[in-house]
Design a protein around this motif. Structure first.
Motif, PDB file in Angstrom:
ATOM      1  N   VAL A 106      44.695  35.585  42.431  1.00  0.00           N
ATOM      2  CA  VAL A 106      43.467  36.864  41.262  1.00  0.00           C
ATOM      3  C   VAL A 106      43.714  35.834  40.042  1.00  0.00           C
ATOM      4  N   THR A 151      40.668  35.576  38.344  1.00  0.00           N
ATOM      5  CA  THR A 151      41.017  36.895  36.782  1.00  0.00           C
ATOM      6  C   THR A 151      41.148  35.889  35.191  1.00  0.00           C
ATOM      7  N   HIS A 189      36.886  35.206  35.248  1.00  0.00           N
ATOM      8  CA  HIS A 189      36.268  35.815  35.857  1.00  0.00           C
ATOM      9  C   HIS A 189      34.465  35.942  35.569  1.00  0.00           C
ATOM     10  N   LEU A 192      35.858  37.898  43.979  1.00  0.00           N
ATOM     11  CA  LEU A 192      36.541  38.323  42.222  1.00  0.00           C
ATOM     12  C   LEU A 192      35.899  38.098  41.621  1.00  0.00           C
ATOM     13  N   ASN A 222      34.050  41.520  40.073  1.00  0.00           N
ATOM     14  CA  ASN A 222      35.328  41.938  39.217  1.00  0.00           C
ATOM     15  C   ASN A 222      34.307  42.899  38.157  1.00  0.00           C
ATOM     16  N   GLY A 265      42.929  42.076  40.860  1.00  0.00           N
ATOM     17  CA  GLY A 265      42.214  41.195  40.199  1.00  0.00           C
ATOM     18  C   GLY A 265      41.107  42.063  39.119  1.00  0.00           C
ATOM     19  N   THR A 266      39.984  43.071  40.096  1.00  0.00           N
ATOM     20  CA  THR A 266      38.936  44.143  39.453  1.00  0.00           C
ATOM     21  C   THR A 266      39.950  45.204  38.256  1.00  0.00           C
ATOM     22  N   GLY A 285      43.096  44.851  37.005  1.00  0.00           N
ATOM     23  CA  GLY A 285      43.288  44.608  35.213  1.00  0.00           C
ATOM     24  C   GLY A 285      42.040  44.112  34.767  1.00  0.00           C
ATOM     25  N   ILE A 286      41.450  43.179  35.590  1.00  0.00           N
ATOM     26  CA  ILE A 286      40.101  43.178  34.277  1.00  0.00           C
ATOM     27  C   ILE A 286      39.230  44.597  34.083  1.00  0.00           C
TER      28      ILE A 286
END
Length: 154
Positions: free
Chosen positions: A1, A5, A8, A50, A54, A70-71, A73-74
């Protein structure tokens, strides 16, 4: 992750070439970066997914938990999506510790640069939205036109 991230948006940098949409070029660059660094093929694939997915949460949120979180959070960083899962005041503390450094303006400029320099990679991702709003003369490809203009007799 963490690796996914951090990397990304690497496909939006000048140092990552490629003829694909920036997410795929970035995912390929991330995989190239991590190859030979002791990560399993599965973890490398999770990082690739990811980075590549994302900006497409309608797909990424249905992938493995590492890709989905991760997506999320982005998405939180990008547009405040999913902020309701955090406790009151957490976003303020995070932004205080990690200032956004004019992220809205700088990211908009980066996206517009990509639309201008590589419009062929902008029709099926969010770059299209930046092109339509900010790039004079931008004409997006339409999936309807692609179907209707297909070289087949019906």
């Amino acid at each position: 992750v963490a690796i996914g991230t951090i990397l990304h948006d690497i496909g939006l940098t000048a140092g990552v070439p490629g003829s694909n949409r920036f997410e795929v070029n970035g995912a390929n660059a991330a995989r190239s970066f991590i190859t030979g660094r002791g990560l399993s093929d599965r973890r490398a694939q999770l990082i690739w997914d990811l980075v590549a997915l994302n900006s497409t949460p309608s797909l990424a949120l249905h992938k493995e938990p590492e890709v989905a979180v991760g997506t999320m959070g982005i998405g939180l960083d990008y547009g405040g999506f999913f902020r309701d899962v955090l406790q009151a005041g957490e976003v303020g503390r995070i932004v205080s510790a990690f200032p956004r450094l004019r992220m809205k303006d700088r990211f908009t400029g980066t996206c517009c640069r990509f639309v201008i320099e590589r419009p062929e990679t902008s029709h099926d991702n969010f770059l299209r939205d930046f092109g339509e709003r900010f790039v004079p003369g931008y004409k997006r490809s339409s999936t309807v036109d692609m179907l209707l203009d297909a070289p087949f007799d019906e």
